[in-house]
Scaffold this motif. Structure first.
Motif, mmCIF file in Angstrom:
data_model
loop_
_atom_site.group_PDB
_atom_site.id
_atom_site.type_symbol
_atom_site.label_atom_id
_atom_site.label_comp_id
_atom_site.label_asym_id
_atom_site.label_seq_id
_atom_site.Cartn_x
_atom_site.Cartn_y
_atom_site.Cartn_z
ATOM 1 N N THR A 17 0.844 -1.192 0.000
ATOM 2 C CA THR A 17 0.000 0.000 0.000
ATOM 3 C C THR A 17 0.882 1.246 0.000
ATOM 4 O OG1 THR A 17 -0.116 0.166 2.409
ATOM 5 C CG2 THR A 17 -1.762 -1.236 1.315
ATOM 6 N N TYR A 18 0.286 2.354 -0.378
ATOM 7 C CA TYR A 18 1.032 3.621 -0.389
ATOM 8 C C TYR A 18 1.478 3.975 1.030
ATOM 9 C CZ TYR A 18 2.123 8.554 -1.068
ATOM 10 O OH TYR A 18 2.755 9.768 -1.088
ATOM 11 N N ALA A 19 0.622 3.710 2.014
ATOM 12 C CA ALA A 19 0.959 4.014 3.408
ATOM 13 C C ALA A 19 2.168 3.205 3.861
ATOM 14 C CB ALA A 19 -0.240 3.733 4.309
ATOM 15 N N GLU A 20 2.210 1.918 3.479
ATOM 16 C CA GLU A 20 3.366 1.082 3.839
ATOM 17 C C GLU A 20 4.640 1.598 3.175
ATOM 18 O OE1 GLU A 20 1.116 -3.247 4.417
ATOM 19 O OE2 GLU A 20 1.847 -2.619 2.436
ATOM 20 N N TYR A 21 4.528 1.985 1.923
ATOM 21 C CA TYR A 21 5.688 2.514 1.190
ATOM 22 C C TYR A 21 6.238 3.775 1.864
ATOM 23 C CZ TYR A 21 7.976 5.415 -2.355
ATOM 24 O OH TYR A 21 8.841 6.248 -3.017
ATOM 25 N N VAL A 22 5.330 4.705 2.207
ATOM 26 C CA VAL A 22 5.759 5.965 2.845
ATOM 27 C C VAL A 22 6.374 5.684 4.209
ATOM 28 C CG1 VAL A 22 4.938 8.144 3.830
ATOM 29 C CG2 VAL A 22 4.106 7.390 1.603
ATOM 30 N N GLY A 23 5.764 4.752 4.967
ATOM 31 C CA GLY A 23 6.289 4.417 6.289
ATOM 32 C C GLY A 23 7.712 3.883 6.227
ATOM 33 N N LYS A 24 7.950 2.941 5.294
ATOM 34 C CA LYS A 24 9.292 2.362 5.158
ATOM 35 C C LYS A 24 10.303 3.407 4.678
ATOM 36 C CE LYS A 24 7.625 -2.319 4.240
ATOM 37 N NZ LYS A 24 7.466 -3.408 3.231
ATOM 38 N N GLU A 60 11.173 5.617 7.522
ATOM 39 C CA GLU A 60 12.060 4.887 8.434
ATOM 40 C C GLU A 60 13.504 4.955 7.962
ATOM 41 O OE1 GLU A 60 11.582 0.569 9.577
ATOM 42 O OE2 GLU A 60 9.593 1.337 10.125
ATOM 43 N N LYS A 61 13.703 4.729 6.655
ATOM 44 C CA LYS A 61 15.056 4.775 6.095
ATOM 45 C C LYS A 61 15.653 6.169 6.218
ATOM 46 C CE LYS A 61 14.401 1.113 2.641
ATOM 47 N NZ LYS A 61 14.314 0.802 1.190
ATOM 48 N N GLN A 62 14.825 7.187 5.977
ATOM 49 C CA GLN A 62 15.316 8.564 6.070
ATOM 50 C C GLN A 62 15.735 8.905 7.488
ATOM 51 O OE1 GLN A 62 11.983 10.724 4.471
ATOM 52 N NE2 GLN A 62 12.806 10.723 2.383
ATOM 53 N N ILE A 63 14.959 8.443 8.465
ATOM 54 C CA ILE A 63 15.298 8.707 9.864
ATOM 55 C C ILE A 63 16.605 8.024 10.233
ATOM 56 C CG2 ILE A 63 14.620 8.203 12.246
ATOM 57 C CD1 ILE A 63 11.735 8.701 11.431
ATOM 58 N N LYS A 64 16.760 6.761 9.811
ATOM 59 C CA LYS A 64 17.998 6.035 10.111
ATOM 60 C C LYS A 64 19.201 6.710 9.477
ATOM 61 C CE LYS A 64 16.007 1.429 10.783
ATOM 62 N NZ LYS A 64 15.896 0.049 10.245
ATOM 63 N N ARG A 65 19.036 7.132 8.196
ATOM 64 C CA ARG A 65 20.144 7.783 7.515
ATOM 65 C C ARG A 65 20.467 9.120 8.168
ATOM 66 N NH1 ARG A 65 18.370 7.352 2.745
ATOM 67 N NH2 ARG A 65 17.425 9.409 2.485
ATOM 68 N N LYS A 66 19.433 9.867 8.515
ATOM 69 C CA LYS A 66 19.652 11.171 9.158
ATOM 70 C C LYS A 66 20.265 10.979 10.531
ATOM 71 C CE LYS A 66 17.275 15.444 10.408
ATOM 72 N NZ LYS A 66 18.337 16.258 9.833
ATOM 73 N N TRP A 67 19.826 9.938 11.241
ATOM 74 C CA TRP A 67 20.368 9.656 12.579
ATOM 75 C C TRP A 67 21.846 9.334 12.471
ATOM 76 C CZ3 TRP A 67 22.325 5.236 15.070
ATOM 77 C CH2 TRP A 67 22.406 5.315 16.465
ATOM 78 N N THR A 68 22.213 8.564 11.457
ATOM 79 C CA THR A 68 23.614 8.215 11.262
ATOM 80 C C THR A 68 24.445 9.437 10.897
ATOM 81 O OG1 THR A 68 22.955 6.019 10.489
ATOM 82 C CG2 THR A 68 25.204 6.728 9.983
ATOM 83 N N GLU A 69 23.903 10.258 9.976
ATOM 84 C CA GLU A 69 24.650 11.436 9.527
ATOM 85 C C GLU A 69 24.754 12.502 10.608
ATOM 86 O OE1 GLU A 69 22.501 12.681 6.143
ATOM 87 O OE2 GLU A 69 23.353 11.156 4.806
ATOM 88 N N ASP A 70 23.643 12.696 11.343
ATOM 89 C CA ASP A 70 23.607 13.780 12.322
ATOM 90 C C ASP A 70 24.072 13.361 13.707
ATOM 91 O OD1 ASP A 70 22.599 15.193 10.278
ATOM 92 O OD2 ASP A 70 20.553 15.334 11.050
#
Length: 611
Positions: A482-489, A492-502
């Protein structure tokens, strides 16, 4: 009115006056390209969010140049019931005016250049006579360079020509340059002995030779002469030496300073009309845009909205202008102000920025006046500040987005549910026909490609979504979510990447804050120790230790206001972006229009949330 480098300064007051007097003005631009990557059609898809669309377009458009900027000011003449127009067509080009000026690199898109050439665009006028410009940071750096150069000159002695490398001692001259320098010195001796000659023009020479001349003359002739570097029409640099007394030297120094300021203003150039906006995320872009243009109206969005949507079939500028001359619209009466050239819409000078700005304004007037026909009694003239047009302000049309019609500059963007949309991944070999085949049992569908291996598929009925997802559970070649599942995942990836970078940036910020706090504590207790790092050597964690947390707590309790300011200054150096954002908010508050509709006010026309 055509504005190029040679007549920019002399006409700048007319531009300011036109903007100051205008009821509204329209703008247009011609660029060296649109996308330096995939075509805009391939780059975007119908289910982009406003943030995604903005980032995609920004990523592939920042290295293009604005060649031409059109501005057309409209002022209503109530006596004759007509608009008076003042149109300007600016040719702009970031020509470096000195060796210390920014030397801009830019890209061109062959299709865009070919299109402009086919419309008779004058590229020679851009490159030879375009008005230069600097953004605010470039202007600041250039002014600092001039200030530093002047301070060096004043600090080194009385000579206005002193360079940063000036020496008060005899200069070591390379063997191969001694004959050249001796010849220059002989010429200067002859100049000083002559009762008739006042100036001496040396032959053009290399930068290294000019440096040797400056250094030699600074040591050998500390008084009595003025030295200046000039440039020929062929860009050859040469030195002029003049005999002067102290009073004349000061006068020339003042002239030189005034000339430098004039050169700086020339370099800023077109930025005095509008500063370039770049390097900002979507929210900053919105704030900056509304700071520069507090009341921005997009005629394409207006024409795509009720009550115009059903009676206007084509919203491209040329076709829109033609349609608005027909019933039920009435073309406005307009007249060019004295001293300004007039445009004839019958000749269609499309893609000249000034003309495009002009007909954009005409389109707005026709549509605004049409809204007046819904009033009782009807109004033939609706001003640009009428409440009838308020619903259309500060919204920018989004092309090729299925369910988000506009970018909202004054608040959050629309958040459609998209509960009927699926995200599908599949082999690279698949084509559109394969997707239609896969979803053939679900009736009418819409497909928006993301890349070679994924796409969004929109179903006509939301209740069919889960059935479609279930069909892919055991499939090997494709996956459906679903679109909601796609946006959620994705989130999640953006948060992990931002957490790693920041993460490490946050650790460093806390470490520096702790150091600043520790330093302030030492001052508080009159310790004479030098600043030392408080962290331990070894593996670092992403959260402060208990000792650090305790120290921070003690600092907040014990430091005086002055010492807290010292601590804050360290943190502030790490958060310039936040300071700029606060400044932008203050600017926006100052620039917002005095009168606006309250939430309870009735509006005749609403820009819909969905199409």
């Amino acid at each position: 009115m055509e504005i190029i480098r040679s007549n920019f300064k002399s006409n700048l007051h007319k531009v300011y006056q036109a903007i100051e007097e205008a009821d509204f003005f329209a703008i247009d631009g011609e660029f060296s390209g649109i996308s330096d990557g995939p075509s805009v059609t391939a780059l975007t898809n119908g289910f982009d969010t406003p943030e995604e669309r903005y980032q995609k377009l920004k990523k592939h458009s920042m290295d293009f140049l604005l060649f031409q900027f059109g501005l057309c000011a409209f002022k209503y003449d109530y006596t004759d019931s007509k608009y008076i127009t003042k149109s300007f067509n600016f040719y702009v080009f970031p020509k470096p005016f000195s060796r210390s000026s920014p030397d801009v690199k830019f890209v061109c898109q062959s299709s865009s250049i070919d299109f402009l050439a086919s419309q008779g665009f004058d590229f020679n006028k851009v490159f030879r006579n375009g008005i230069p410009y600097l953004n605010q940071e470039e202007e600041r750096q250039l002014r600092e360079q001039y200030d530093e150069k002047r301070l060096q000159s004043n600090g080194a002695g009385a000579l206005s020509y002193v360079s940063p490398n000036t020496s008060k001692c005899p200069v070591t001259i390379p063997e191969d340059q001694k004959k050249f320098i001796d010849h220059v010195v002989e010429k200067i001796e002859d100049l000083l002995q002559s009762e008739e000659d006042k100036n001496l023009d040396l032959e053009p020479c290399t930068g290294f030779q000019r440096k040797l001349i400056y250094q030699t003359l600074s040591w050998k002739y500390p008084k009595g002469i003025h030295v200046e570097t000039l440039e020929t029409e062929k860009k050859e640099r040469y030195i002029v030496i003049s005999k002067v007394d102290e009073e004349e030297r000061k006068r020339r120094e003042q002239q030189k300073h005034a000339k430098e300021q004039e050169e700086l203003n020339d370099a800023v150039g077109f930025s005095r009309v509008i500063h370039a906006i770049a390097n900002s995320d979507l929210n900053e872009f919105k704030e900056m845009t509304t700071c520069v243009f507090p009341r921005l109206l997009d005629t394409k969005l207006m024409a795509s909205t009720q009550p115009f949507k059903d009676i206007i079939n084509n919203t491209s500028l040329a076709e829109l202008e033609k349609r608005l001359k027909e019933t039920p619209f009435n073309p406005p009466k307009v007249e060019s102000a004295e001293g300004f050239p007039s445009y004839d819409t019958a000749s269609e000078q499309l893609h000249e920025a000034g003309y495009d700005a002009y007909i954009t304004g005409l389109c707005f007037i026709s549509m605004a006046n049409y809204l007046g026909t819904f009033l009782s009694p009807p109004k033939t003239h609706v001003s640009a500040r009428s409440k009838l047009v308020e619903p259309f302000f500060n919204k920018l049309f989004l092309m090729r987005v299925m369910d988000i019609p506009y970018l909202n500059l004054e608040g959050p963007d629309l958040q459609p549910k998209r509960d009927h949309v699926l995200h599908v991944t599949f082999p690279k070999e698949w084509k559109t026909s394969d997707l239609y085949q896969l979803f053939s049992a679900f009736g009418n569908i819409q497909i928006s490609w993301i890349d070679d291996t994924s796409a969004f598929v929109s179903l006509s009925q939301p209740e069919q979504v889960q059935i479609a997802v279930n069909t892919s559970k055991y499939a090997e070649s494709y996956r459906i979510q679903t679109y909601a599942e796609y946006v959620g995942k994705k989130h999640e990836k953006q948060i992990k990447r931002k957490w790693t970078e920041d993460g490490w940036k946050e650790v460093e910020r806390k470490r520096l804050n702790t150091q600043c706090a520790s330093y302030a504590l030492q001052n508080h207790y009159h310790h004479a120790n030098s600043l030392t790092a408080t962290g331990t050597v070894g593996k670092r964690t992403l959260s402060p230790s208990r000792a650090e947390a305790g120290l921070e707590a003690r600092v907040s309790e014990e430091l005086s206001d002055a010492e807290l300011e010292q601590t804050d200054s360290c943190a502030e150096s790490l958060s310039e972006g936040r300071k700029k954002a606060k400044k932008l908010k203050r600017m926006k508050k100052d620039l917002s229009p005095a009168g606006s509709l309250s939430d309870s006010s009735a509006k005749l026309f609403e820009v819909p949330d969905t199409w």
